[in-house]
Write an enzyme that holds these catalytic residues in place. Structure first.
Site, PDB file in Angstrom:
ATOM      1  N   ASP A   8      84.148  58.320  37.287  1.00  0.00           N
ATOM      2  CA  ASP A   8      82.884  57.586  37.336  1.00  0.00           C
ATOM      3  C   ASP A   8      82.981  56.452  36.306  1.00  0.00           C
ATOM      4  OD1 ASP A   8      82.495  58.783  34.873  1.00  0.00           O
ATOM      5  OD2 ASP A   8      80.594  59.744  35.386  1.00  0.00           O
ATOM      6  N   HIS A   9      81.852  55.794  36.042  1.00  0.00           N
ATOM      7  CA  HIS A   9      81.856  54.655  35.113  1.00  0.00           C
ATOM      8  C   HIS A   9      82.317  55.070  33.714  1.00  0.00           C
ATOM      9  CE1 HIS A   9      77.998  56.671  35.007  1.00  0.00           C
ATOM     10  NE2 HIS A   9      77.848  56.273  33.759  1.00  0.00           N
ATOM     11  N   CYS A  58      85.310  61.999  33.927  1.00  0.00           N
ATOM     12  CA  CYS A  58      83.940  61.533  33.701  1.00  0.00           C
ATOM     13  C   CYS A  58      83.713  61.578  32.185  1.00  0.00           C
ATOM     14  CB  CYS A  58      82.912  62.341  34.499  1.00  0.00           C
ATOM     15  SG  CYS A  58      82.827  64.093  34.131  1.00  0.00           S
ATOM     16  N   THR A  60      82.247  63.855  30.048  1.00  0.00           N
ATOM     17  CA  THR A  60      82.657  65.125  29.440  1.00  0.00           C
ATOM     18  C   THR A  60      83.712  65.863  30.247  1.00  0.00           C
ATOM     19  OG1 THR A  60      80.945  66.283  30.671  1.00  0.00           O
ATOM     20  CG2 THR A  60      80.360  65.508  28.443  1.00  0.00           C
ATOM     21  N   HIS A  91      99.732  79.223  34.386  1.00  0.00           N
ATOM     22  CA  HIS A  91      98.996  80.453  34.714  1.00  0.00           C
ATOM     23  C   HIS A  91      98.018  80.286  35.880  1.00  0.00           C
ATOM     24  CE1 HIS A  91      99.542  82.582  30.544  1.00  0.00           C
ATOM     25  NE2 HIS A  91     100.675  82.060  31.009  1.00  0.00           N
ATOM     26  N   ARG A 125     103.009  87.532  37.971  1.00  0.00           N
ATOM     27  CA  ARG A 125     101.695  88.176  37.895  1.00  0.00           C
ATOM     28  C   ARG A 125     100.554  87.172  38.116  1.00  0.00           C
ATOM     29  NH1 ARG A 125     103.243  86.996  32.726  1.00  0.00           N
ATOM     30  NH2 ARG A 125     101.643  86.470  31.184  1.00  0.00           N
ATOM     31  N   HIS A 126     100.822  85.913  37.848  1.00  0.00           N
ATOM     32  CA  HIS A 126      99.781  84.896  38.022  1.00  0.00           C
ATOM     33  C   HIS A 126      99.551  84.558  39.496  1.00  0.00           C
ATOM     34  CE1 HIS A 126      99.728  84.515  33.743  1.00  0.00           C
ATOM     35  NE2 HIS A 126     101.017  84.240  33.723  1.00  0.00           N
TER      36      HIS A 126
HETATM   37  C1  RB5 Z   1      77.587  59.859  32.784  1.00  0.00           C
HETATM   38  O1  RB5 Z   1      76.721  59.367  31.811  1.00  0.00           O
HETATM   39  C2  RB5 Z   1      77.930  61.319  32.489  1.00  0.00           C
HETATM   40  O2  RB5 Z   1      76.819  62.122  32.684  1.00  0.00           O
HETATM   41  C3  RB5 Z   1      79.079  61.763  33.348  1.00  0.00           C
HETATM   42  O3  RB5 Z   1      80.167  60.922  33.134  1.00  0.00           O
HETATM   43  C4  RB5 Z   1      79.624  63.170  33.113  1.00  0.00           C
HETATM   44  O4  RB5 Z   1      79.881  63.379  31.760  1.00  0.00           O
HETATM   45  C5  RB5 Z   1      78.902  64.266  33.738  1.00  0.00           C
HETATM   46  O5  RB5 Z   1      79.277  65.435  33.620  1.00  0.00           O
END
Ligand code: RB5
Length: 137
Positions: A8-9, A58, A60, A91, A125-126
């Site tokens: 994403d951005h 993204c 996070t 794994h 095993r995995h």
């Molecule tokens: C965008 O602001 C943010 O919410 C997105 O990139 C992501 O982290 C969502 O999980």
């Protein structure tokens, strides 16, 4: 084997950085205008065939992970360092690497991609554990 990348951005700049070092098929987004991460997550899994790999970015990494782990045969791993990435391949046979551009540095992200592309699944095993993921009995 195809290697797809999408973001994403919030992940756009890191995606562009990684494309300088690896041969990746870019599925967007193509600029920093605000957009919706599920659109790009779904686009990537829609392109993936058996044996392909994907990289999603993204802010996070959490949103991308939530979306694509709903799809059968997709094993997406949100990784913050080299060790997590190596283990995700060895794994979990992860076929999608998810990165959080607001969480990790570009250098660590590059190392994660290197390990994601070069580390083999250990099987043994995995293998049984991975097969259990989709079993409903
Ligand atoms: C965008 O602001 C943010 O919410 C997105 O990139 C992501 O982290 C969502 O999980």
């Amino acid at each position: 084997m195809g290697i797809f990348i999408a973001s994403d951005h919030a992940g756009f700049k890191l995606k562009e950085y990684l494309k300088k070092y690896f041969d990746l098929s870019d599925l967007g987004t193509y600029d920093e205008e605000s957009c919706d991460y599920p659109v790009f997550a779904k686009k990537l899994v829609g392109q993936m065939k058996e044996g392909d790999k994907g990289i999603l970015i993204c802010g996070t990494g959490i949103g991308m992970s939530i979306v694509v782990n709903r799809y059968k045969n997709i094993r997406a791993a949100l990784c913050f360092n080299e060790e997590m990435t190596v283990l995700a391949r060895q794994h979990n046979n992860a076929n999608v690497l998810v990165l959080g551009a607001r969480i990790i540095s570009t250098e660590i992200a590059k190392t994660c991609v290197e390990k994601f592309l070069s580390t083999d699944f250990e099987g043994g095993r995995h293998q049984h554990r991975v097969e259990l993921i989709d079993r409903t009995d």
